[in-house]
Design a protein around this motif. Structure first.
Motif, short mmCIF file in Angstrom:
data_model
loop_
_atom_site.label_atom_id
_atom_site.label_comp_id
_atom_site.label_asym_id
_atom_site.label_seq_id
_atom_site.Cartn_x
_atom_site.Cartn_y
_atom_site.Cartn_z
N ARG A 265 0.84 -1.20 0.00
CA ARG A 265 0.00 0.00 0.00
C ARG A 265 0.88 1.25 0.00
NH1 ARG A 265 -3.64 0.92 5.16
NH2 ARG A 265 -1.66 1.78 5.96
N LYS A 266 1.90 1.25 0.83
CA LYS A 266 2.81 2.38 0.90
C LYS A 266 3.55 2.57 -0.42
CE LYS A 266 4.99 2.84 4.75
NZ LYS A 266 5.96 2.67 5.87
N ARG A 267 3.99 1.45 -1.02
CA ARG A 267 4.73 1.53 -2.29
C ARG A 267 3.85 2.04 -3.42
NH1 ARG A 267 6.13 -1.70 -6.85
NH2 ARG A 267 4.67 -3.36 -6.27
N VAL A 268 2.62 1.54 -3.50
CA VAL A 268 1.70 1.96 -4.56
C VAL A 268 1.33 3.43 -4.38
CG1 VAL A 268 -0.59 1.60 -5.56
CG2 VAL A 268 0.82 -0.37 -4.94
N GLU A 269 1.09 3.85 -3.15
CA GLU A 269 0.78 5.27 -2.90
C GLU A 269 1.90 6.16 -3.41
OE1 GLU A 269 -1.95 5.14 1.19
OE2 GLU A 269 0.24 5.24 1.33
N LYS A 270 3.14 5.79 -3.11
CA LYS A 270 4.29 6.59 -3.53
C LYS A 270 4.43 6.60 -5.04
CE LYS A 270 9.27 7.15 -2.79
NZ LYS A 270 10.47 6.61 -2.10
N LEU A 272 2.13 6.04 -7.41
CA LEU A 272 1.05 6.76 -8.09
C LEU A 272 1.15 8.27 -7.88
CD1 LEU A 272 -2.04 4.43 -7.50
CD2 LEU A 272 -0.56 4.59 -9.51
N SER A 273 1.64 8.68 -6.72
CA SER A 273 1.76 10.12 -6.45
C SER A 273 2.80 10.78 -7.35
CB SER A 273 2.12 10.35 -4.98
OG SER A 273 3.41 9.83 -4.69
N ASN A 274 3.67 9.96 -7.97
CA ASN A 274 4.70 10.50 -8.87
C ASN A 274 4.28 10.47 -10.34
OD1 ASN A 274 6.61 11.08 -6.83
ND2 ASN A 274 7.29 8.96 -6.77
N ILE A 275 3.06 10.05 -10.60
CA ILE A 275 2.56 10.03 -11.96
C ILE A 275 1.77 11.30 -12.22
CG2 ILE A 275 1.05 8.81 -13.60
CD1 ILE A 275 1.69 6.22 -12.12
N LYS A 276 2.11 12.01 -13.30
CA LYS A 276 1.55 13.34 -13.57
C LYS A 276 0.03 13.31 -13.67
CE LYS A 276 2.05 15.05 -17.66
NZ LYS A 276 2.65 15.66 -18.89
N GLU A 277 -0.52 12.27 -14.27
CA GLU A 277 -1.97 12.20 -14.48
C GLU A 277 -2.75 12.00 -13.17
OE1 GLU A 277 0.26 10.83 -16.36
OE2 GLU A 277 -0.08 11.92 -18.23
N VAL A 278 -2.07 11.55 -12.12
CA VAL A 278 -2.72 11.35 -10.82
C VAL A 278 -2.63 12.65 -10.03
CG1 VAL A 278 -2.72 10.04 -8.67
CG2 VAL A 278 -2.17 8.89 -10.84
N GLN A 279 -3.77 13.28 -9.82
CA GLN A 279 -3.77 14.59 -9.18
C GLN A 279 -3.71 14.52 -7.66
OE1 GLN A 279 -7.32 16.31 -10.98
NE2 GLN A 279 -6.10 17.15 -12.67
N LYS A 280 -4.22 13.42 -7.09
CA LYS A 280 -4.18 13.29 -5.64
C LYS A 280 -4.28 11.83 -5.24
CE LYS A 280 -6.18 15.12 -1.36
NZ LYS A 280 -7.09 16.12 -0.76
#
Length: 342
Positions: A265-270, A272-280
């Protein structure tokens, strides 16, 4: 203390529950000629109607008495029976906080109960000032609080729940389907303090038994007696009881799988947060995360086209998708797919 009997439907109070063939005999060995069963086979006998062995293990694990435990056919049975016990169809009401688990609404509709949906605030927490007027409505018999909340993933503030339990004179059901993934402790420890509290949990998530359909409720024994009074006589199959008992005997495996999910969960959160298309990426105390994107409908469709199935929650939280935490391999597939979507 709340007068529970004053909240119960009159027909439930006078109900004579069905007495199953095995309800008065607790032994395992004997000549069983009481239940019109087929004498041949391996699954020919009815299961334990009270799930005694399972309740003993749960009582030890949760630190409660077996009299404070109800075992149901999934958490959905716990929800449905609450409506049947406490709410008169077409007359009484229930309240929950949106966005939240959709079965509260469905079960209310099936039982012909009006469900009031009080919006959570911008932090997905209960807004007590707007809730207080509902405490004075005697027709509101039930209040559902999902914590960690589905689909937002956050725990509901404990102080707010405590305030509601103290001031609301109906039944409060705290749905803890995802509590194993959270840092806070369960509210089960509070059932001795509040006799109007029902804590609902499940074997579907952290225990990995979604196919077995096993839910549990922890509450004052007066409420548990009402649940046992109205439930079908053999509501949990022998196969499902066995699956749960075996899972409880393998605590180390449960803990290992839980640790992997939390780490992922921690790895996926990190990631996805670095992908431009993901705003939050919303913080999560569950085994899923909620992400906000530019176009949730489009992203959901693009992922489906790659055989990646997520949950489009755009109708609940604008442009948001809920993503369950899978195996490391599944999570890599998801992350790479979102990275490469144009």
């Amino acid at each position: 203390m709340v007068e529970i009997n004053n909240l119960v439907r009159s027909n439930v109070l006078t109900l004579q529950p069905y007495s199953s063939a095995r309800s008065k005999f607790t032994g395992k060995d004997g000549t069983f000629l009481d239940a019109n069963e087929n004498p041949f086979g391996t699954l020919n006998r009815y299961p334990d109607p009270q799930q005694s062995e399972l309740k003993k293990k749960l009582a030890q694990l949760k630190g409660v008495n077996t009299q404070n435990i109800f075992v149901g056919n999934g958490s959905d049975e716990v929800i449905d029976l609450a409506f049947r016990i406490f709410c008169n169809p077409g007359k009484d009401k229930a309240l929950t906080f949106s966005p939240t688990y959709g079965m509260y609404n469905v079960s209310a509709a099936i039982n012909n109960i009006e469900l009031i949906e009080q919006p959570l605030n911008s932090a997905f927490q209960i807004d007590l000032p707007t809730l207080r007027p509902y405490f004075n409505d005697p027709s509101i018999k039930l209040m559902f609080i999902c914590s960690p909340n589905n689909p937002t993933g956050n725990l509901i503030d404990r102080a707010a729940i405590d305030y509601i339990l103290t001031n609301f004179k109906g039944i409060v059901i705290v749905d803890e389907a995802y509590i194993d993934f959270a840092t806070d402790e369960s509210l089960i420890s509070m059932i001795d303090q509040y006799n109007n509290l029902i804590v609902s949990q499940t074997f579907s998530k952290a225990w990995g038994l979604a196919a077995a359909r096993l839910g549990t409720a922890y509450a004052d024994k007066e409420i548990i007696n009402l649940y046992n009074k109205v439930k079908p006589p053999y509501n949990v199959s022998e196969l499902n009881q066995k699956a749960a008992n075996e899972a409880l005997d393998k605590i180390k495996k449960y803990e290992e799988n839980l640790a992997v999910i939390l780490s992922e969960r921690k790895r996926v959160e990190k990631a996805l947060s670095n992908i431009k298309e993901v705003q939050k990426v919303y913080p999560s105390d569950a085994n899923y995360i909620l992400i906000e994107v530019q176009n949730a409908d489009q992203l959901y469709t693009d992922l489906v086209n790659q055989n990646i199935i997520t949950r489009n929650r755009n109708n609940q939280v604008k442009n948001c998708i809920r993503i369950s935490i899978g195996t490391p391999e599944e999570n890599n597939i998801l992350i790479n797919a979102i990275k490469n979507i144009k």
